[in-house]
Design a protein around this motif. Structure first.
Motif: not given
Length: 492
Positions: A276, A281, A303, A307, A313, A316
């Motif tokens: 990610i 992002l 999301v 992934t 997610f 992250r």
């Protein structure tokens, strides 16, 4: 062999204890022995160990015998300190990641041994009462390290970009499992076996085992694509970052040293940043936060753009939100639930915040059913959905803080018959309201919540599943205190 450092420290502690029992100052001991006060101070702090002739002088001046003074046996007042020093626990505590030197702790122990002894004994009692293990201690130290750095580490972000450049990986595109598998095989000489693990019933909860001697990566055939991606990304991290002191199994882990725990975190952080990427992002989050209303399907699409694993997610987000959006008051929770048992277990938590709420408990209390993450867990098994996402603004009964809580529930990918939910809480602040437009939405559910039923002061709660015995106990103590105070007033 017993370390010289331990011998020096024990000698110094005993010498100080005997000197204090004799009501003798360092100055007085220096006068009686002819040794300098500074030299005696260094002995008591465990920095120097005297030669035999000086030990004889000290024994005579302290009215004790040579053998007792040099013995490593400690009386009951100092025994716990001796145990903790001899167990080498100070070597295992990851002091360096907090900027603390071992010598600093040695000085503290030498300066006030009885107080430190009482403190250590108290910690041991707490640890026993809460069944704290060595592993839980290391994991707690790691969480503290993450929280102290807002769970963001620029060095690993940069290393991911360097890796992507070196291996011609486009971070603007979603990675495919074959991209990572090819690197492991061609660049790092891995052999990947997808059959072995499923042949062992005892390993049914394992997703991978790495055998370093042959560079064989055993991956469960039941691992889905997102799990396989994360496993491959972690293996790449270990190799690219040249980490050798590492763990070899996923997701069940057994470690011998804190360095292995820390390196597992580093590899996991690298893997999350690779799967990610930060820049993409941040752009996607800005667009999502600009929406006037929260929409679950839009969030799930966000999301899925990165992934198939909601947990990866959410994890992250705990890296990116504090650093790139300055939203630093966060909490991350993961729950596990098996409908047949009814019990809900908190299996992971992280607090990047000035508050530890909501938090885990060691008394098997009942987590508040008003939480969106708990509600999702209970609704999902009764539905035909594979995952369920929702959001709400939660205000806690005992604090003025409010949190925007995002949550996604899915089937537990590691345990048959179990479900799991992930929750991310973002403290509502003027900055958060300015950044996340849908915080102003009238459609966003707002609920007053507690931590557990046993500690919740809400009077009318349809979701309550256990009495608030902690609140009742505190109220009873308060009434007792008021009556006692009235007696003091009456008879003063």
């Amino acid at each position: 062999m017993i370390e010289e450092e331990y011998i020096r420290l024990i000698f110094g502690l005993k010498m100080r204890q005997i000197r204090n029992e004799k009501d003798l100052s360092l100055f007085g001991l220096a006068k009686k022995t002819g040794l300098s006060k500074s030299y005696l101070n260094e002995i008591e702090k465990g920095k120097k160990y005297p030669k035999r002739d000086k030990i004889l002088l000290l024994a005579e001046a302290l009215d004790t015998n040579y053998d007792d003074l040099v013995s490593l046996k400690l009386d009951k007042n100092l025994a716990p300190i001796g145990e903790i020093l001899q167990s080498k626990i100070l070597k295992e505590i990851p002091l360096d990641i907090f900027g603390i030197r071992e010598s600093d702790l040695i000085d503290i122990i030498a300066d006030a041994p009885l107080k430190v002894n009482a403190f250590i004994t108290t910690l041991f009692e707490i640890a026993k009462n809460y069944n704290l293990t060595r592993e839980s201690f290391f994991l707690a130290a790691l969480r503290s390290y993450q929280e102290a750095h807002d769970n963001y580490f620029e060095v690993y972000e940069q290393q991911v970009e360097q890796f992507a450049k070196a291996y011609s990986i486009d971070l603007n595109q979603k990675l495919e499992v074959n991209d990572l598998e090819e690197i492991l095989i061609e660049e790092y000489g891995y052999t990947i076996n997808n059959e072995e693990l499923t042949q062992h019933r005892e390993l049914d909860k394992l997703r991978s085992v790495f055998v370093p001697s042959s560079k064989t990566l055993l991956v469960s055939s039941e691992s889905d694509t997102s799990q396989r991606m994360f496993i491959y990304a972690k293996e790449i991290a270990y190799n690219y970052l040249q980490i050798t002191d590492r763990l070899y199994t996923f997701s069940w882990i057994q470690f011998e040293r804190f360095d292995q725990v820390f390196n597992n975190f580093v590899a996991s952080y690298f893997a999350g940043a690779l799967l990610i990427p930060k820049k993409r992002l941040v752009q996607s989050l800005k667009s999502f936060f600009n929406q006037p209303h929260f929409q679950a399907d839009a969030f799930e699409a966000l999301v899925a753009n990165f992934t198939d694993s909601p947990e990866t997610f959410y994890q992250r987000l705990t890296n990116i939100l504090p650093h790139d959006f300055n939203l630093k008051n966060l909490f991350f929770l993961r729950f596990r639930y098996k409908p047949e048992r009814g019990a809900i277990q908190l299996t992971k938590e992280l607090h990047i915040t000035n508050s530890l709420d909501p938090h885990g408990n060691e008394h098997n209390e009942h987590y508040c059913r008003r939480w969106v993450s708990i509600r999702n867990l209970q609704v999902l098994p009764e539905s035909e959905l594979t995952q369920l996402s929702d959001a709400q603004i939660s205000s806690y009964t005992h604090t003025e803080n409010e949190y925007l809580v995002l949550s996604t529930a899915t089937k537990d990918p590691f345990r048959s018959g179990y479900y799991r939910s992930i929750a991310l809480g973002i403290m509502v602040s003027p900055l958060a309201v300015q950044t996340i437009k849908f915080l102003k939405s009238e459609h966003l559910v707002r609920r007053t919540v507690g931590i557990t039923c046993e500690s919740c002061s809400l009077q009318a709660c349809e979701e309550r599943v256990a009495p608030a015995y902690k609140i009742e106990r505190d109220e009873r103590y308060a009434r007792t205190g008021q009556v006692v105070q009235s007696l003091f007033e009456k008879y003063k």
